[in-house]
Design a protein around this motif. Structure first.
Motif, short mmCIF file in Angstrom:
data_model
loop_
_atom_site.label_atom_id
_atom_site.label_comp_id
_atom_site.label_asym_id
_atom_site.label_seq_id
_atom_site.Cartn_x
_atom_site.Cartn_y
_atom_site.Cartn_z
N UNK A 11 7.23 7.06 -2.21
CA UNK A 11 7.86 6.84 -3.51
C UNK A 11 7.03 5.81 -4.27
N UNK A 12 7.17 5.75 -5.61
CA UNK A 12 6.40 4.76 -6.40
C UNK A 12 6.77 3.33 -5.99
N UNK A 13 5.78 2.46 -6.06
CA UNK A 13 5.97 1.05 -5.70
C UNK A 13 6.50 0.31 -6.93
N UNK A 14 7.65 -0.36 -6.77
CA UNK A 14 8.24 -1.19 -7.83
C UNK A 14 8.32 -2.62 -7.33
N UNK A 15 7.60 -3.52 -8.02
CA UNK A 15 7.59 -4.93 -7.61
C UNK A 15 7.95 -5.82 -8.77
N UNK A 16 8.56 -6.93 -8.42
CA UNK A 16 8.86 -7.99 -9.37
C UNK A 16 8.62 -9.30 -8.64
N UNK A 47 0.82 -1.21 0.00
CA UNK A 47 0.00 0.00 0.00
C UNK A 47 0.85 1.27 0.00
N UNK A 48 1.99 1.26 0.71
CA UNK A 48 2.86 2.44 0.71
C UNK A 48 4.32 2.01 0.81
N UNK A 49 5.17 2.81 0.19
CA UNK A 49 6.62 2.69 0.35
C UNK A 49 7.12 4.10 0.60
N UNK A 50 7.83 4.27 1.69
CA UNK A 50 8.39 5.58 2.02
C UNK A 50 9.90 5.47 2.17
N UNK A 51 10.59 6.47 1.68
CA UNK A 51 12.04 6.59 1.83
C UNK A 51 12.31 7.94 2.47
N UNK A 52 12.91 7.92 3.64
CA UNK A 52 13.17 9.14 4.41
C UNK A 52 11.89 9.94 4.64
#
Length: 147
Positions: A86-91, A77-82
């Protein structure tokens, strides 16, 4: 090691002294470029849905992708940096977080459909290197008793 710049000589004609300077570049040392200082994995258990938050305090010597493996059926649901989203990138199971050199905090939140069972455990998470100061918190729903 070869000098990275030509040798330069300075002279002080009044005193008759000379100084010779050589510049060399050190050889890179093999090893990890990331240190994980702290990990906090919190999971809130519901009757049919669990939510998890993974907070990491990391330090990088080089910029690059920081790969976290979480369950493939988890909905991030969320990715935060500092502290910034930021956009979610999954593989598949891999969640890719672009990081910069220096110390920074990474926070990832996801949901996972899972029925509440008698025995519960947190979702499996794999980090790219060893970590220290690991805390895991399981928070059952308000109507459950811990035994």
């Amino acid at each position: 090691m070869a000098p990275s710049r030509p040798t330069t000589t300075f002279s002080d004609l009044r005193m008759g002294e000379q100084a010779k300077l050589s510049f060399t570049r050190p050889v890179a040392v093999e090893g990890d470029t990331v240190t994980i200082h702290e990990v906090r994995h919190e999971t809130s258990l519901g009757e049919r849905l669990r939510t998890a938050t993974l907070t990491l305090e990391i330090e990088r010597s080089l910029a690059g992708d920081f790969v976290i493996q979480i369950p493939s059926d988890a909905e991030v649901t969320t990715v935060k940096l500092a502290g910034r989203g930021i956009p979610i990138r999954r593989d598949g199971e891999k969640l890719i977080v672009p990081t910069t050199p220096g110390r920074q905090q990474v926070e990832v939140t996801w949901k996972l459909v899972a029925l509440m069972e008698r025995v519960a455990s947190p979702d499996a998470v794999t980090l790219p290197s060893e970590s220290a100061n690991v805390t895991t918190v399981l928070q059952p729903s308000y109507d459950r008793w811990l035994l």
